[in-house]
Enzyme design. Sequence first.
Site, short mmCIF file in Angstrom:
data_model
loop_
_atom_site.label_atom_id
_atom_site.label_comp_id
_atom_site.label_asym_id
_atom_site.label_seq_id
_atom_site.Cartn_x
_atom_site.Cartn_y
_atom_site.Cartn_z
N CYS A 290 61.02 43.58 -64.90
CA CYS A 290 59.79 42.88 -64.55
C CYS A 290 59.65 41.57 -65.33
CB CYS A 290 58.59 43.81 -64.75
SG CYS A 290 57.13 43.29 -63.82
N HIS B 70 60.31 48.31 -60.90
CA HIS B 70 60.25 49.27 -62.01
C HIS B 70 61.11 50.50 -61.69
CE1 HIS B 70 57.11 47.64 -64.72
NE2 HIS B 70 56.84 46.94 -63.64
N GLU C 155 61.68 53.06 -63.47
CA GLU C 155 61.08 54.31 -63.96
C GLU C 155 60.10 54.90 -62.94
OE1 GLU C 155 57.82 51.46 -64.77
OE2 GLU C 155 60.02 51.37 -64.80
#
EC number: 6.3.5.5
Length: 366
Positions: free
Chosen positions: A259, A344, A346
């Site tokens: 990011c 992202h 995750e």
Amino acid sequence: MICKRNRKGYLYLYDGTIIEGCGFGSQGYNFGEVVFTTSMNGYPEALTDPSYKGQILIITHPLVGNYGVPKMKVMDNNIIDNFESEKIQVEGLIVSEETEPRKWNSYMSLHEWLSDQGIPGLSDVDTRFLVKKIRDQGVVPGIISSGVELSELKKYNYDSIDFTDLTSPKEIILHKGKIDKNIVVIDCGVKHGILKGIYESFYYNIIRVPCKSNANEIMKFNPGGIVFSNGPGNPNLLNKLIDTYNAISEYKIPILGICLGHQIGTLALGGKVKKMKYGHRAINKPVIDLTTEKSYITTHNHGYAILSIKDLPNNVKPWFIDPDDKIIEGWISEEKKILSVQFHPEARPGPLDTTWIFEKFKKMVE
């Protein structure tokens, strides 16, 4: 308008628009850039995401608050398992309807949580109108108030403020691992989901250093790999961090940028990062892996990006692209051992399609 808490609320936009609704959460007002997310779930994670610092968040899903707010769950190594940071990061929350919780693990309601943390909320407004306005005109500064009427608007320029000063730790933080090796995270407002993703891939010590740390301060930890984290605000303001990235990349130690970290790497290596009209904020954004032609569904929260292939740095290979608007969502530098993604991996909340990126980074480190 009849409000269930007997409190009116307002959204004042800097183009002159005034929206009346019902106030909830904390009584008061906050300034912010007004943005929206199309996520249907995951408001505890979204509201605690440091990348939202300085922003007033509209959630487009019509009912928000149904499952309340759980009690914070902290792992043995002090990584938070169900929030992205220790507190709410948004400046305000706007929803169509704020609801009461109906779930077994709800510790408090959304209203109580916002009240406890001093964040104003606004409900009973036409969020569809606001989202259409932002899609047509772009994001706009505004003021959200709950129980307060304002007679004048003060100047607010989101793009000129370094919000990483508000989200980066002031001191080094250690998350002890099972293996005595180190991964260093340059923490500009890291999500704990990223920390968990790194930990469960490596089981190394994770050392979080302040966003403005220099290369010498970072290298003294003898890192096996370095992660440049997510964070809020305009990456073009962060000249010291850009210099640090440049210096670190010369060591040829594997780097993962996520990011804001992706944007900083782009600027450091000579590319361009520009502001988007209304950004990508959702948990259902497609990206295409240009090396395999596979498509993945991913979680996003960014208002700046590499807008086209011509804005990429030299000597890097484009990796991911958004099929809808052709935003560059990732690149690889094999020479400098860098993986860089705008989304992202995750995915908290969201699909787990790209958690394999942590494993790819692990192979580089090992």
